[in-house]
Design a protein around this motif. Structure first.
Motif, PDB file in Angstrom:
ATOM      1  N   PHE A 169       0.817  -1.220   0.000  1.00 53.45           N
ATOM      2  CA  PHE A 169       0.000   0.000   0.000  1.00 53.45           C
ATOM      3  C   PHE A 169       0.850   1.268   0.000  1.00 53.45           C
ATOM      4  CE2 PHE A 169      -2.764  -3.309   1.720  1.00 53.45           C
ATOM      5  CZ  PHE A 169      -3.836  -3.207   0.845  1.00 53.45           C
ATOM      6  N   PRO A 170       1.912   1.358   0.822  1.00 51.71           N
ATOM      7  CA  PRO A 170       2.783   2.540   0.711  1.00 51.71           C
ATOM      8  C   PRO A 170       3.452   2.647  -0.656  1.00 51.71           C
ATOM      9  CG  PRO A 170       3.132   1.446   2.818  1.00 51.71           C
ATOM     10  CD  PRO A 170       2.272   0.544   2.011  1.00 51.71           C
ATOM     11  N   LEU A 171       3.807   1.510  -1.258  1.00 54.00           N
ATOM     12  CA  LEU A 171       4.401   1.551  -2.602  1.00 54.00           C
ATOM     13  C   LEU A 171       3.412   2.116  -3.601  1.00 54.00           C
ATOM     14  CD1 LEU A 171       6.220  -1.931  -2.789  1.00 54.00           C
ATOM     15  CD2 LEU A 171       7.165   0.273  -2.071  1.00 54.00           C
ATOM     16  N   PHE A 172       2.182   1.623  -3.538  1.00 55.82           N
ATOM     17  CA  PHE A 172       1.130   2.130  -4.428  1.00 55.82           C
ATOM     18  C   PHE A 172       0.914   3.630  -4.212  1.00 55.82           C
ATOM     19  CE2 PHE A 172      -3.354   3.398  -4.392  1.00 55.82           C
ATOM     20  CZ  PHE A 172      -3.644   3.320  -5.742  1.00 55.82           C
ATOM     21  N   SER A 173       0.937   4.066  -2.951  1.00 58.25           N
ATOM     22  CA  SER A 173       0.689   5.472  -2.648  1.00 58.25           C
ATOM     23  C   SER A 173       1.742   6.377  -3.276  1.00 58.25           C
ATOM     24  CB  SER A 173       0.659   5.671  -1.126  1.00 58.25           C
ATOM     25  OG  SER A 173       0.418   7.020  -0.796  1.00 58.25           O
ATOM     26  N   VAL A 174       3.028   5.933  -3.253  1.00 51.88           N
ATOM     27  CA  VAL A 174       4.101   6.731  -3.844  1.00 51.88           C
ATOM     28  C   VAL A 174       3.921   6.831  -5.358  1.00 51.88           C
ATOM     29  CG1 VAL A 174       6.589   6.909  -4.212  1.00 51.88           C
ATOM     30  CG2 VAL A 174       5.703   6.186  -1.988  1.00 51.88           C
ATOM     31  N   VAL A 175       3.564   5.724  -6.014  1.00 54.67           N
ATOM     32  CA  VAL A 175       3.346   5.743  -7.463  1.00 54.67           C
ATOM     33  C   VAL A 175       2.173   6.655  -7.794  1.00 54.67           C
ATOM     34  CG1 VAL A 175       2.753   4.345  -9.488  1.00 54.67           C
ATOM     35  CG2 VAL A 175       4.320   3.449  -7.761  1.00 54.67           C
ATOM     36  N   ALA A 176       1.088   6.566  -7.034  1.00 53.64           N
ATOM     37  CA  ALA A 176      -0.085   7.407  -7.283  1.00 53.64           C
ATOM     38  C   ALA A 176       0.260   8.884  -7.117  1.00 53.64           C
ATOM     39  CB  ALA A 176      -1.209   7.006  -6.336  1.00 53.64           C
TER      40      ALA A 176
END
Length: 323
Positions: free
Chosen positions: A20-27
């Motif tokens: 989820f933190p990885l996804f948040s950075v990409v978003a």
């Protein structure tokens, strides 16, 4: 596999939290390349982790565009949930760090009343100058406290430590002798031998602390003789034991006291040829070593005990060591 089976598998397996933190950075960055640089990961690794998340969600999260990536509708929904989740986690982390930080500066020490008054308290100011953020809680009692329920960090005990949950070492010995006051001796001559103790007023412990009598008398002969005499003769029994100093000073009788503490109280020693010594143990909870402040305080106390060995031993012990 059916849709129901896939949903069940996802519930049972679940995604890893770090997705989820990885996804948040990409978003936020709108680019897998920029996100990978920021996260210190390779682009293939980040892409693989995002696909893992998409498989769990069961929908695409990004559209690839010329400038990078753009969120799908499912991606936008997940971004809102992820942002709320990360904000809540950061709040939890901040609260935990604050609470842990407060406890990390607090050191709880248990010691006997006499050691607390005559040895520990005179060193507290110097200790606080070394550690300005230090907070102390001192439990002055001769009774052995429950280490776990009182959340004690450091324990200073006389005699056999009798504690398997603690680690530490013997840091010295304290000499005991029989003391009175000039006021008492003006009324009655000092005893010439231990056999005359029952003929004197003796200051003893109350019946609610029989463990102290049995423990100490079992270790040292002088304690056994004094406690036996206090039961036979006219005795004033007082608890807590720290009040034995005051009782002796008031002329109420003879008391068995630590030599350096009684001398500091201005009491007069009788039968100086008779003495006894108890070991002093500096103990700690092994788990408390994780706190730096506790380790620093323990090292300070250990050094101070090394400096105090002759004073704690008393004149009789020092003379015997020199001979």
């Amino acid at each position: 596999m059916s849709d129901v089976g896939e949903r069940a598998d996802r519930r049972l397996g679940g995604p890893k939290w770090d997705l989820f933190p990885l996804f948040s950075v990409v978003a936020r960055t709108g680019s897998i390349n920029r996100a990978a640089d920021e996260l210190g990961m390779s682009e293939p690794t980040l892409s693989r982790r995002l696909k893992e998340l998409e498989r769990y969600v069961g929908a695409p999260l990004f559209f690839r565009v010329s400038s990078g990536v753009r969120l799908t509708q499912e991606g936008k929904d997940l971004q809102r949930s992820t942002s709320a989740m990360i904000t809540a986690f950061e709040g939890l982390h901040e609260d935990l760090r604050s609470r842990v930080g407060q406890r990390a500066q607090l050191v709880r020490i248990s010691a006997t009343e006499g050691l607390t008054k005559h040895w520990l308290l005179p060193r507290i100011e110097r200790l606080r100058k070394l550690h300005s953020s230090l907070q102390l809680e001192l439990f002055a009692t001769v009774q052995q406290q429950n280490v776990s329920s009182n959340d004690l960090d450091i324990v200073i005990r006389m005699g056999d430590p009798h504690e398997n949950d603690l680690v530490g070492k013997r840091v010295g010995a304290i000499t005991f002798g029989i003391y009175s006051s000039e006021k008492y001796l003006a009324k009655r001559p000092a005893p010439r031998s231990l056999s005359e103790l029952p003929d004197h007023d003796l200051i003893g412990v109350t019946a609610d602390v029989p463990s102290i009598q049995s423990e100490l008398s079992g270790e040292v002969e002088l304690f056994a003789q004094f406690f036996d005499a206090s039961r036979l003769g006219s005795a004033v029994r007082i608890s807590p034991i720290i009040n034995h100093f005051s009782a002796a000073a008031e002329g109420l009788g003879l008391a068995l006291l630590p030599v350096p503490f009684a001398a500091a109280e201005g009491l007069v020693r009788v039968l100086p040829e008779h003495s006894a010594a108890l070991s002093i143990w500096l103990l700690r909870r092994r788990e408390s070593d994780l706190r730096k402040m506790t380790r620093d305080v323990h090292l300070f106390l250990e050094r101070e005990f090394a400096k105090s060995r002759e004073w704690l031993a008393g004149e009789q012990t020092k003379a015997a060591a020199q001979n």
